[in-house]
Design a protein around this motif. Structure first.
Motif, PDB file in Angstrom:
ATOM      1  N   ARG A  26      -7.589  18.666   9.093  1.00  0.00           N
ATOM      2  CA  ARG A  26      -8.683  17.756   8.723  1.00  0.00           C
ATOM      3  C   ARG A  26      -9.673  18.361   7.745  1.00  0.00           C
ATOM      4  NH1 ARG A  26     -11.943  15.400  13.699  1.00  0.00           N
ATOM      5  NH2 ARG A  26     -12.266  17.643  13.952  1.00  0.00           N
ATOM      6  N   LYS A  27      -9.965  19.641   7.889  1.00  0.00           N
ATOM      7  CA  LYS A  27     -10.974  20.250   7.015  1.00  0.00           C
ATOM      8  C   LYS A  27     -10.506  20.379   5.573  1.00  0.00           C
ATOM      9  CE  LYS A  27      -9.787  25.086   8.065  1.00  0.00           C
ATOM     10  NZ  LYS A  27      -8.665  24.798   8.970  1.00  0.00           N
ATOM     11  N   ASN A  28      -9.197  20.234   5.355  1.00  0.00           N
ATOM     12  CA  ASN A  28      -8.655  20.400   4.004  1.00  0.00           C
ATOM     13  C   ASN A  28      -8.277  19.085   3.323  1.00  0.00           C
ATOM     14  OD1 ASN A  28      -8.700  23.284   4.244  1.00  0.00           O
ATOM     15  ND2 ASN A  28      -6.851  23.158   5.499  1.00  0.00           N
ATOM     16  N   ILE A  29      -8.484  17.969   3.998  1.00  0.00           N
ATOM     17  CA  ILE A  29      -8.081  16.673   3.441  1.00  0.00           C
ATOM     18  C   ILE A  29      -9.204  15.659   3.625  1.00  0.00           C
ATOM     19  CG2 ILE A  29      -5.599  17.036   3.779  1.00  0.00           C
ATOM     20  CD1 ILE A  29      -5.806  15.465   6.376  1.00  0.00           C
ATOM     21  N   ARG A  30      -9.083  14.557   2.917  1.00  0.00           N
ATOM     22  CA  ARG A  30     -10.073  13.480   3.031  1.00  0.00           C
ATOM     23  C   ARG A  30      -9.571  12.313   3.861  1.00  0.00           C
ATOM     24  NH1 ARG A  30     -10.097  12.521  -3.144  1.00  0.00           N
ATOM     25  NH2 ARG A  30      -7.932  13.024  -2.639  1.00  0.00           N
ATOM     26  N   LEU A  31      -8.319  12.328   4.233  1.00  0.00           N
ATOM     27  CA  LEU A  31      -7.742  11.232   5.008  1.00  0.00           C
ATOM     28  C   LEU A  31      -8.483  11.032   6.324  1.00  0.00           C
ATOM     29  CD1 LEU A  31      -3.974  12.187   4.563  1.00  0.00           C
ATOM     30  CD2 LEU A  31      -5.195  10.375   3.346  1.00  0.00           C
ATOM     31  N   GLU A  32      -8.525   9.773   6.764  1.00  0.00           N
ATOM     32  CA  GLU A  32      -9.171   9.453   8.026  1.00  0.00           C
ATOM     33  C   GLU A  32      -8.195   8.734   8.949  1.00  0.00           C
ATOM     34  OE1 GLU A  32     -12.767   7.256   7.370  1.00  0.00           O
ATOM     35  OE2 GLU A  32     -13.721   8.895   6.224  1.00  0.00           O
ATOM     36  N   ALA A  81       0.843  -1.199   0.000  1.00  0.00           N
ATOM     37  CA  ALA A  81       0.000   0.000   0.000  1.00  0.00           C
ATOM     38  C   ALA A  81       0.878   1.249   0.000  1.00  0.00           C
ATOM     39  CB  ALA A  81      -0.903  -0.001   1.230  1.00  0.00           C
ATOM     40  N   PRO A  82       0.559   2.242  -0.795  1.00  0.00           N
ATOM     41  CA  PRO A  82       1.399   3.454  -0.858  1.00  0.00           C
ATOM     42  C   PRO A  82       1.472   4.142   0.503  1.00  0.00           C
ATOM     43  CG  PRO A  82      -0.702   3.802  -1.973  1.00  0.00           C
ATOM     44  CD  PRO A  82      -0.623   2.340  -1.681  1.00  0.00           C
ATOM     45  N   PHE A  83       2.695   4.380   0.944  1.00  0.00           N
ATOM     46  CA  PHE A  83       2.935   5.014   2.242  1.00  0.00           C
ATOM     47  C   PHE A  83       3.902   6.170   2.039  1.00  0.00           C
ATOM     48  CE2 PHE A  83       4.850   5.809   6.310  1.00  0.00           C
ATOM     49  CZ  PHE A  83       3.872   5.513   7.245  1.00  0.00           C
ATOM     50  N   ILE A  84       3.563   7.331   2.584  1.00  0.00           N
ATOM     51  CA  ILE A  84       4.371   8.532   2.413  1.00  0.00           C
ATOM     52  C   ILE A  84       5.200   8.774   3.670  1.00  0.00           C
ATOM     53  CG2 ILE A  84       4.367  10.994   1.910  1.00  0.00           C
ATOM     54  CD1 ILE A  84       3.264   9.177  -0.351  1.00  0.00           C
ATOM     55  N   ASN A 137      -3.577   9.531  -2.389  1.00  0.00           N
ATOM     56  CA  ASN A 137      -4.478   8.472  -1.912  1.00  0.00           C
ATOM     57  C   ASN A 137      -3.679   7.395  -1.164  1.00  0.00           C
ATOM     58  OD1 ASN A 137      -7.241   7.699  -1.764  1.00  0.00           O
ATOM     59  ND2 ASN A 137      -6.852   6.022  -3.197  1.00  0.00           N
ATOM     60  N   ALA A 138      -2.817   7.868  -0.276  1.00  0.00           N
ATOM     61  CA  ALA A 138      -1.853   6.997   0.393  1.00  0.00           C
ATOM     62  C   ALA A 138      -2.055   7.020   1.907  1.00  0.00           C
ATOM     63  CB  ALA A 138      -0.435   7.432   0.034  1.00  0.00           C
ATOM     64  N   TYR A 139      -1.152   6.351   2.597  1.00  0.00           N
ATOM     65  CA  TYR A 139      -1.154   6.277   4.058  1.00  0.00           C
ATOM     66  C   TYR A 139       0.067   7.024   4.590  1.00  0.00           C
ATOM     67  CZ  TYR A 139      -4.404   2.308   3.459  1.00  0.00           C
ATOM     68  OH  TYR A 139      -5.466   1.491   3.128  1.00  0.00           O
ATOM     69  N   THR A 140      -0.003   7.454   5.855  1.00  0.00           N
ATOM     70  CA  THR A 140       1.166   8.026   6.514  1.00  0.00           C
ATOM     71  C   THR A 140       0.966   7.989   8.018  1.00  0.00           C
ATOM     72  OG1 THR A 140       2.776   9.831   6.408  1.00  0.00           O
ATOM     73  CG2 THR A 140       0.472  10.470   6.640  1.00  0.00           C
TER      74      THR A 140
END
Length: 281
Positions: A201-207, A135-138, A187-190
């Motif tokens: 949080r208000k500027n990104i879709r990551l959860e 899975a893509p990880f930054i 669309n990655a993980y970190t």
């Protein structure tokens, strides 16, 4: 080379600011997460209001902040990478390591969570799952406290992450907000500290997908720059600011309440010896 240029630029800025009002201004070299959250500014403003002493910060990853401090360009450092901090003190550049506050790291990623790590109790197991699935990880990759913490977790997990799925954010030295924005676009993980995530949080879709593991705790410390190595620093002024930051009814109270009005929860938990001593038994 880019990170070296950034560090040198920050040293110049710190030296320039410090020269503006000698004896009237303290300079703090701070890791970027607490700056982005707003708590550093809140503490600086409260201290100036109470004492009349201005405190201004130079923001950089922990590794770069400590390098700035070695030049004597700041009077004290706010950092969150214990191994780097202890080396800084052992080399004679710092006077002790004083606990200030902590929060925690979280593993964030796309809402769809293609790697299926959501809700996993063990952060190390989650990293193993990300690696197994490619899975893509930054990674920030800039020797900041966040990067050091992430690197240590991979070691604890028994893994050596590598391309193509493990990706370096080349502008990682810009900080956590920039890293989160890049991770979101990929669309990655970190791995990220919770305060930085809540602020962005208000500027990104990551959860937030993985949280609550003890290995994810993020301890933040203060270190006075040693005047024996850097005689130009305002050691007495920095020591007074440190005493105020760690006092249970001063800086620690501000930390305990910071973020509650905006996020419904404090972003950091006070951790000074004075705060612990004053806590109800």
């Amino acid at each position: 080379m880019r990170r070296q240029i950034l560090a040198l630029g920050l040293m110049f800025v710190a030296a320039f600011l410090g020269a503006q009002q000698p004896g009237k201004m303290l300079l703090l070299g701070s890791t970027i997460g607490p700056i982005d959250s707003g708590v550093v500014g809140a503490l600086e403003d409260a201290y100036e209001k109470e004492t009349g002493v201005r405190v201004r910060h130079v923001g950089a990853g922990t590794g770069a902040a400590l390098e700035i401090a070695k030049q004597g360009s700041v009077d004290l450092v706010l950092a969150h990478a214990r191994a780097l901090e202890e080396a800084f003190v052992a080399e004679g550049y710092g006077v002790g390591r004083v606990p200030l506050m902590y929060n925690d790291f979280v593993i964030v990623g796309p809402a769809a969570d293609p790697a299926g790590i959501r809700g996993m109790k063990g952060a190390l197991d989650a990293l193993r799952a990300l690696a197994a699935k490619g899975a893509p990880f930054i990674t920030r990759g800039d020797n900041s406290g966040t990067h050091v913490a992430e690197r240590d977790l991979w070691i604890k997990a028994g893994l050596k992450p590598a391309a193509p799925w493990y990706r370096l954010f080349e502008k990682g030295a810009l900080g956590n907000a920039a890293t989160l924005a890049f991770t979101d676009a990929q669309n990655a993980y970190t791995l990220m500290d919770r305060a930085s995530y809540l602020g962005a949080r208000k500027n990104i879709r990551l959860e937030v997908l993985v949280e609550g593991d003890e290995v994810l705790l993020n301890h933040i410390s203060l270190i006075l720059v040693n005047p024996a190595r850097c005689p130009q620093v305002d050691h007495a002024g920095a020591a007074a600011f440190l005493a105020w930051l760690t006092a249970a009814d001063k800086g620690q109270r501000i930390i305990a309440d910071f973020g509650k009005d905006r996020y419904g929860q404090a972003l950091f938990i006070p951790e000074s010896r004075e705060w612990k001593a004053a806590a109800p038994k």
